[in-house]
Motif scaffolding. Sequence first.
Motif, mmCIF file in Angstrom:
data_model
loop_
_atom_site.group_PDB
_atom_site.id
_atom_site.type_symbol
_atom_site.label_atom_id
_atom_site.label_comp_id
_atom_site.label_asym_id
_atom_site.label_seq_id
_atom_site.Cartn_x
_atom_site.Cartn_y
_atom_site.Cartn_z
ATOM 1 N N ILE A 38 -22.619 -20.814 37.987
ATOM 2 C CA ILE A 38 -21.756 -21.902 37.490
ATOM 3 C C ILE A 38 -20.978 -22.536 38.638
ATOM 4 O O ILE A 38 -20.363 -21.830 39.434
ATOM 5 C CB ILE A 38 -20.753 -21.361 36.450
ATOM 6 C CG1 ILE A 38 -21.482 -20.760 35.239
ATOM 7 C CG2 ILE A 38 -19.790 -22.454 36.000
ATOM 8 C CD1 ILE A 38 -22.231 -21.755 34.386
ATOM 9 N N ASP A 40 -18.241 -25.853 39.779
ATOM 10 C CA ASP A 40 -17.310 -26.878 39.311
ATOM 11 C C ASP A 40 -17.268 -27.914 40.425
ATOM 12 O O ASP A 40 -17.510 -27.581 41.591
ATOM 13 C CB ASP A 40 -15.917 -26.235 39.124
ATOM 14 C CG ASP A 40 -14.992 -27.117 38.315
ATOM 15 O OD1 ASP A 40 -14.374 -26.626 37.362
ATOM 16 O OD2 ASP A 40 -14.927 -28.322 38.638
ATOM 17 N N ALA A 89 -16.406 -20.277 37.242
ATOM 18 C CA ALA A 89 -17.234 -20.879 38.309
ATOM 19 C C ALA A 89 -17.276 -19.949 39.517
ATOM 20 O O ALA A 89 -16.292 -19.297 39.866
ATOM 21 C CB ALA A 89 -16.653 -22.233 38.721
ATOM 22 N N SER A 283 -19.864 -26.529 35.205
ATOM 23 C CA SER A 283 -19.076 -26.188 34.005
ATOM 24 C C SER A 283 -17.924 -27.174 33.793
ATOM 25 O O SER A 283 -17.292 -27.183 32.761
ATOM 26 C CB SER A 283 -18.450 -24.799 34.191
ATOM 27 O OG SER A 283 -17.592 -24.864 35.323
ATOM 28 N N SER A 284 -17.647 -27.997 34.833
ATOM 29 C CA SER A 284 -16.454 -28.874 34.716
ATOM 30 C C SER A 284 -16.610 -29.858 33.558
ATOM 31 O O SER A 284 -17.717 -30.269 33.241
ATOM 32 C CB SER A 284 -16.267 -29.658 36.017
ATOM 33 O OG SER A 284 -17.500 -29.829 36.690
ATOM 34 N N GLU A 285 -15.463 -30.195 32.982
ATOM 35 C CA GLU A 285 -15.465 -31.185 31.897
ATOM 36 C C GLU A 285 -15.896 -32.561 32.395
ATOM 37 O O GLU A 285 -16.465 -33.359 31.678
ATOM 38 C CB GLU A 285 -14.015 -31.327 31.394
ATOM 39 C CG GLU A 285 -13.672 -30.594 30.135
ATOM 40 C CD GLU A 285 -12.213 -30.863 29.788
ATOM 41 O OE1 GLU A 285 -11.378 -30.022 30.165
ATOM 42 O OE2 GLU A 285 -11.935 -31.939 29.213
ATOM 43 N N ASN A 292 -18.882 -34.401 31.361
ATOM 44 C CA ASN A 292 -19.888 -33.340 31.352
ATOM 45 C C ASN A 292 -19.803 -32.684 29.965
ATOM 46 O O ASN A 292 -19.325 -33.316 29.012
ATOM 47 C CB ASN A 292 -19.581 -32.357 32.500
ATOM 48 C CG ASN A 292 -20.725 -31.380 32.741
ATOM 49 O OD1 ASN A 292 -21.892 -31.691 32.500
ATOM 50 N ND2 ASN A 292 -20.380 -30.177 33.180
ATOM 51 N N ASP A 298 -20.247 -24.322 26.667
ATOM 52 C CA ASP A 298 -21.139 -23.410 27.410
ATOM 53 C C ASP A 298 -20.972 -21.969 26.943
ATOM 54 O O ASP A 298 -21.949 -21.223 26.863
ATOM 55 C CB ASP A 298 -20.886 -23.530 28.916
ATOM 56 C CG ASP A 298 -21.618 -24.746 29.490
ATOM 57 O OD1 ASP A 298 -21.328 -25.122 30.638
ATOM 58 O OD2 ASP A 298 -22.474 -25.321 28.767
ATOM 59 N N LYS A 299 -19.753 -21.593 26.599
ATOM 60 C CA LYS A 299 -19.541 -20.191 26.143
ATOM 61 C C LYS A 299 -20.387 -19.951 24.883
ATOM 62 O O LYS A 299 -21.081 -18.945 24.748
ATOM 63 C CB LYS A 299 -18.044 -19.983 25.851
ATOM 64 C CG LYS A 299 -17.724 -18.706 25.109
ATOM 65 C CD LYS A 299 -16.978 -17.678 25.929
ATOM 66 C CE LYS A 299 -16.683 -16.387 25.140
ATOM 67 N NZ LYS A 299 -17.850 -15.769 24.478
ATOM 68 N N ILE A 309 -22.686 -14.939 33.458
ATOM 69 C CA ILE A 309 -22.419 -15.822 34.606
ATOM 70 C C ILE A 309 -22.527 -15.016 35.904
ATOM 71 O O ILE A 309 -22.028 -13.896 35.997
ATOM 72 C CB ILE A 309 -20.999 -16.435 34.488
ATOM 73 C CG1 ILE A 309 -20.918 -17.315 33.227
ATOM 74 C CG2 ILE A 309 -20.653 -17.252 35.723
ATOM 75 C CD1 ILE A 309 -19.534 -17.909 32.974
#
Length: 319
Positions: A38, A40, A89, A283-285, A292, A298-299, A309
């Motif tokens: 992951i 970011d 991340a 994973s960032s928004e 994103n 994702d969880k 991860i």
Amino acid sequence: MKITFEKALDIFNYPFFKLLRTAHGVHVKNFDEQSVQISDILSVKTGGCFEDCAYCAQSIKNGTKIPKQPLLDLETVLDAAHRAKKLGASRFCMSASGRCISSEAEFEKICEMVRFVKALGLETCATLGFLTEIQAVKLKKSGLDYYNHNVDTSPEFYPNIVSTRTIDDRIKTIEIVQKAGINICSGGIVGMGETNEDRIKMLILLANLKTPPRCVPINKLVKIPGTRVDDSNSIDDFDFVRMIALARILMPKSYVKIAAGRNTLFESTQALCMFAGANALFSSEKLLTVDNVKPGADKILFDKLNLHIENPRLDSCCI
Ligand code: SAM
Ligand code: SF4
């Protein structure tokens, strides 16, 4: 041995389940199928770019009007890195708009950001445009693990997408970065009006580099109003999965990343991509200037797919 277009085309056109089975077989030989890396990403300097990349919100040549934001201060960057680490991340990417970082003072500030982010126990990544050999060595000494420099499409289609530089200019920086001992992250964008042949040629270009990229991000075009490709036909989901599978087969030891545009993929399509060998995500928004996946999405996906991860590989010297 160099991969030929004919060979890659033949694999790309395998019957769908044979292609997935082959790619998955390559994947499990080289990676844990239940592990996902992951990252970011933070835009540390935004907008006002004089390059004319057809897809990019930050180019002043596109009618996108992204407000110019000067280089962020160290504290702001470290806050974002702390948050990224908390969200799982293992790698933190710092992105700057522009052809290159020409100001010595700015470059030193970015090297300082790399040092401090590394000290948080995160792998570090930067994407700053072209680099000189001296800059690459300085970034390596600062603890940079990855440098992103995408080739974006095939050599043939590239002039339709960017006219302010050539794809060979990009390859030159890739070679400078690898010579400095930094892992390269290089991939491209699909859905800009290119053909499947172009997509295959982009992957062959990467696979045939002296050292293939350690990470290959496949971006699904995010159509930003005002850019030159905002009305392109989207790539078919199954062709997207085929791209991921081919990337896995051609570059068995590289991380294959589903990068931008993932929020437009069904969970089931993402699952097919991961079965085919995709094992890295953002994973960032936000991805610089575009959305994103939603927080928490994702969880839920990882629980459904029994994925865990991957931890930071802090010894990630150039493989
Ligand atoms: N300015 C740096 C450069 O040009 O290399 C970094 C650009 S940005 C961080 C990294 C990548 O995001 C680009 O190389 C491109 O592949 C991808 N990207 C940018 N805009 C995009 C869009 N609208 N849709 C999909 N991918 C995009
Ligand atoms: Fe500039 Fe990079 Fe955007 Fe191209 S992708 S316009 S070089 S910020």
